[in-house]
Scaffold this active site. Sequence first.
Site, PDB file in Angstrom:
ATOM      1  N   PRO A 182     135.023  90.816  79.828  1.00  0.00           N
ATOM      2  CA  PRO A 182     134.465  92.162  79.739  1.00  0.00           C
ATOM      3  C   PRO A 182     132.946  92.225  79.607  1.00  0.00           C
ATOM      4  O   PRO A 182     132.346  91.430  78.884  1.00  0.00           O
ATOM      5  CB  PRO A 182     135.134  92.748  78.490  1.00  0.00           C
ATOM      6  CG  PRO A 182     135.679  91.598  77.744  1.00  0.00           C
ATOM      7  CD  PRO A 182     135.996  90.539  78.759  1.00  0.00           C
ATOM      8  N   ASN A 183     132.399  93.177  80.323  1.00  0.00           N
ATOM      9  CA  ASN A 183     130.975  93.542  80.305  1.00  0.00           C
ATOM     10  C   ASN A 183     130.087  92.585  81.094  1.00  0.00           C
ATOM     11  O   ASN A 183     128.905  92.872  81.306  1.00  0.00           O
ATOM     12  CB  ASN A 183     130.439  93.702  78.870  1.00  0.00           C
ATOM     13  CG  ASN A 183     131.127  94.829  78.138  1.00  0.00           C
ATOM     14  OD1 ASN A 183     131.176  95.953  78.643  1.00  0.00           O
ATOM     15  ND2 ASN A 183     131.708  94.552  76.977  1.00  0.00           N
ATOM     16  N   ARG A 230     121.441  95.214  81.904  1.00  0.00           N
ATOM     17  CA  ARG A 230     121.238  95.647  80.507  1.00  0.00           C
ATOM     18  C   ARG A 230     120.973  94.423  79.624  1.00  0.00           C
ATOM     19  O   ARG A 230     121.373  93.328  79.969  1.00  0.00           O
ATOM     20  CB  ARG A 230     122.499  96.340  79.946  1.00  0.00           C
ATOM     21  CG  ARG A 230     123.142  97.346  80.848  1.00  0.00           C
ATOM     22  CD  ARG A 230     122.811  98.773  80.438  1.00  0.00           C
ATOM     23  NE  ARG A 230     123.227  99.689  81.497  1.00  0.00           N
ATOM     24  CZ  ARG A 230     124.443 100.222  81.592  1.00  0.00           C
ATOM     25  NH1 ARG A 230     125.341  99.963  80.679  1.00  0.00           N
ATOM     26  NH2 ARG A 230     124.754 101.019  82.595  1.00  0.00           N
ATOM     27  N   TYR A 269     120.859  88.338  77.629  1.00  0.00           N
ATOM     28  CA  TYR A 269     121.675  87.763  78.709  1.00  0.00           C
ATOM     29  C   TYR A 269     120.891  87.467  79.992  1.00  0.00           C
ATOM     30  O   TYR A 269     121.480  87.023  80.966  1.00  0.00           O
ATOM     31  CB  TYR A 269     122.861  88.685  79.002  1.00  0.00           C
ATOM     32  CG  TYR A 269     123.804  88.813  77.830  1.00  0.00           C
ATOM     33  CD1 TYR A 269     124.550  87.715  77.408  1.00  0.00           C
ATOM     34  CD2 TYR A 269     123.939  90.004  77.123  1.00  0.00           C
ATOM     35  CE1 TYR A 269     125.390  87.799  76.315  1.00  0.00           C
ATOM     36  CE2 TYR A 269     124.792  90.108  76.029  1.00  0.00           C
ATOM     37  CZ  TYR A 269     125.508  89.000  75.642  1.00  0.00           C
ATOM     38  OH  TYR A 269     126.346  89.080  74.564  1.00  0.00           O
ATOM     39  N   ASN A 298     134.721  82.241  81.036  1.00  0.00           N
ATOM     40  CA  ASN A 298     133.845  82.945  80.100  1.00  0.00           C
ATOM     41  C   ASN A 298     134.599  84.210  79.719  1.00  0.00           C
ATOM     42  O   ASN A 298     134.537  85.229  80.420  1.00  0.00           O
ATOM     43  CB  ASN A 298     132.490  83.284  80.719  1.00  0.00           C
ATOM     44  CG  ASN A 298     131.563  83.921  79.686  1.00  0.00           C
ATOM     45  OD1 ASN A 298     132.006  84.286  78.593  1.00  0.00           O
ATOM     46  ND2 ASN A 298     130.292  84.045  80.027  1.00  0.00           N
ATOM     47  N   ALA A 324     133.751  88.794  75.020  1.00  0.00           N
ATOM     48  CA  ALA A 324     134.143  89.159  73.649  1.00  0.00           C
ATOM     49  C   ALA A 324     135.594  88.787  73.339  1.00  0.00           C
ATOM     50  O   ALA A 324     135.942  88.569  72.161  1.00  0.00           O
ATOM     51  CB  ALA A 324     133.921  90.648  73.440  1.00  0.00           C
ATOM     52  N   GLU A 351     135.694  76.101  78.653  1.00  0.00           N
ATOM     53  CA  GLU A 351     135.151  77.338  78.083  1.00  0.00           C
ATOM     54  C   GLU A 351     133.643  77.389  78.346  1.00  0.00           C
ATOM     55  O   GLU A 351     132.941  76.392  78.177  1.00  0.00           O
ATOM     56  CB  GLU A 351     135.416  77.348  76.574  1.00  0.00           C
ATOM     57  CG  GLU A 351     134.825  78.551  75.863  1.00  0.00           C
ATOM     58  CD  GLU A 351     135.131  78.546  74.371  1.00  0.00           C
ATOM     59  OE1 GLU A 351     135.778  77.597  73.872  1.00  0.00           O
ATOM     60  OE2 GLU A 351     134.697  79.509  73.707  1.00  0.00           O
ATOM     61  N   HIS A 367     129.952  79.849  78.002  1.00  0.00           N
ATOM     62  CA  HIS A 367     129.197  81.014  77.522  1.00  0.00           C
ATOM     63  C   HIS A 367     127.753  80.888  77.960  1.00  0.00           C
ATOM     64  O   HIS A 367     127.178  79.788  77.928  1.00  0.00           O
ATOM     65  CB  HIS A 367     129.255  81.122  75.995  1.00  0.00           C
ATOM     66  CG  HIS A 367     130.646  81.268  75.493  1.00  0.00           C
ATOM     67  ND1 HIS A 367     131.343  82.437  75.599  1.00  0.00           N
ATOM     68  CD2 HIS A 367     131.482  80.372  74.939  1.00  0.00           C
ATOM     69  CE1 HIS A 367     132.546  82.262  75.124  1.00  0.00           C
ATOM     70  NE2 HIS A 367     132.667  81.012  74.718  1.00  0.00           N
ATOM     71  N   LEU A 368     127.158  82.015  78.298  1.00  0.00           N
ATOM     72  CA  LEU A 368     125.737  82.044  78.645  1.00  0.00           C
ATOM     73  C   LEU A 368     124.882  81.740  77.419  1.00  0.00           C
ATOM     74  O   LEU A 368     123.946  80.942  77.477  1.00  0.00           O
ATOM     75  CB  LEU A 368     125.370  83.430  79.175  1.00  0.00           C
ATOM     76  CG  LEU A 368     126.033  83.833  80.492  1.00  0.00           C
ATOM     77  CD1 LEU A 368     126.103  85.341  80.594  1.00  0.00           C
ATOM     78  CD2 LEU A 368     125.282  83.235  81.661  1.00  0.00           C
ATOM     79  N   ARG A 386     124.398  82.864  67.036  1.00  0.00           N
ATOM     80  CA  ARG A 386     124.467  84.325  66.980  1.00  0.00           C
ATOM     81  C   ARG A 386     125.247  84.794  65.739  1.00  0.00           C
ATOM     82  O   ARG A 386     125.381  84.051  64.778  1.00  0.00           O
ATOM     83  CB  ARG A 386     125.045  84.836  68.299  1.00  0.00           C
ATOM     84  CG  ARG A 386     124.179  84.400  69.502  1.00  0.00           C
ATOM     85  CD  ARG A 386     124.680  84.973  70.789  1.00  0.00           C
ATOM     86  NE  ARG A 386     124.605  86.436  70.796  1.00  0.00           N
ATOM     87  CZ  ARG A 386     125.180  87.204  71.713  1.00  0.00           C
ATOM     88  NH1 ARG A 386     125.883  86.661  72.696  1.00  0.00           N
ATOM     89  NH2 ARG A 386     125.060  88.508  71.646  1.00  0.00           N
TER      90      ARG A 386
HETATM   91  O1  CA2 Z   1     127.305  84.262  75.901  1.00  0.00           O
HETATM   92  C1  CA2 Z   1     128.306  84.600  76.527  1.00  0.00           C
HETATM   93  O2  CA2 Z   1     128.524  84.260  77.690  1.00  0.00           O
HETATM   94  C2  CA2 Z   1     129.320  85.540  75.853  1.00  0.00           C
HETATM   95  O3  CA2 Z   1     130.629  85.173  76.305  1.00  0.00           O
HETATM   96  C3  CA2 Z   1     128.950  86.927  76.319  1.00  0.00           C
HETATM   97  C4  CA2 Z   1     129.791  88.014  75.670  1.00  0.00           C
HETATM   98  C5  CA2 Z   1     129.798  87.874  74.156  1.00  0.00           C
HETATM   99  O4  CA2 Z   1     130.688  88.820  73.587  1.00  0.00           O
HETATM  100  C6  CA2 Z   1     130.220  86.468  73.726  1.00  0.00           C
HETATM  101  O5  CA2 Z   1     130.145  86.397  72.329  1.00  0.00           O
HETATM  102  C7  CA2 Z   1     129.302  85.429  74.340  1.00  0.00           C
HETATM  103  C8  CA2 Z   1     129.248  89.400  76.016  1.00  0.00           C
HETATM  104  C9  CA2 Z   1     129.101  89.666  77.473  1.00  0.00           C
HETATM  105  C10 CA2 Z   1     128.423  90.979  77.613  1.00  0.00           C
HETATM  106  O6  CA2 Z   1     127.558  90.923  78.730  1.00  0.00           O
HETATM  107  C11 CA2 Z   1     126.621  91.913  78.838  1.00  0.00           C
HETATM  108  C12 CA2 Z   1     125.708  91.733  79.839  1.00  0.00           C
HETATM  109  C13 CA2 Z   1     124.710  92.656  80.005  1.00  0.00           C
HETATM  110  C14 CA2 Z   1     124.641  93.751  79.178  1.00  0.00           C
HETATM  111  C15 CA2 Z   1     125.567  93.922  78.184  1.00  0.00           C
HETATM  112  C16 CA2 Z   1     126.568  93.006  78.010  1.00  0.00           C
END
Ligand code: CA2
Length: 143
Positions: free
Chosen positions: A10-11, A18, A23, A72, A75, A96, A98-99, A105
């Site tokens: 998600p997202n 954003r 990110y 990835n 959340a 697994e 993550h960016l 964090r």
């Molecule tokens: O660091 C990562 O790749 C995460 O999986 C990204 C998730 C976060 O909940 C994990 O804890 C770590 C969030 C992705 C949201 O991506 C966005 C990108 C642009 C604007 C808003 C959210």
Amino acid sequence: MTHILILNGPNLNLLGTRQPETYGTITLKDIEAMCAREAGALGITYEFEQSNHEGTMVDLIHATKADGIILNAAAYTHSSIAIMDAISAVNKPVLELHLSNIHQREDFRHHSYISKVAFAMICGLGASGYPLALRAMNEHLAL
Ligand code: CA2
């Protein structure tokens, strides 16, 4: 031929549009292009998916014919027993990804359900983690 599913949660469709301070400015389309280049260099095929819905992610994990999954889960990493169970059910190697460095964090990001069922985890390398993950999965599958 080795085939890998790259599944984004998600997202992540908002990447590059954003919160660039967290990110970065690279979009998910840019990341897919990086994966396409790496897959070509490795001589493997891939599917690149993104969903904002937990059940859809479970369905994609159940249905994939891929040899391995780069995940990835965004959340859902920190909340989804359903995705963890889906991975256990299909019995395929999962890397697994993550960016961001989730351990640098907020405390709630330090726990991952996915880590329980993944053979490895890459985090904190931004978009560069995706081609690296493809290379690592390809090597893992060749073992
Ligand atoms: O660091 C990562 O790749 C995460 O999986 C990204 C998730 C976060 O909940 C994990 O804890 C770590 C969030 C992705 C949201 O991506 C966005 C990108 C642009 C604007 C808003 C959210």
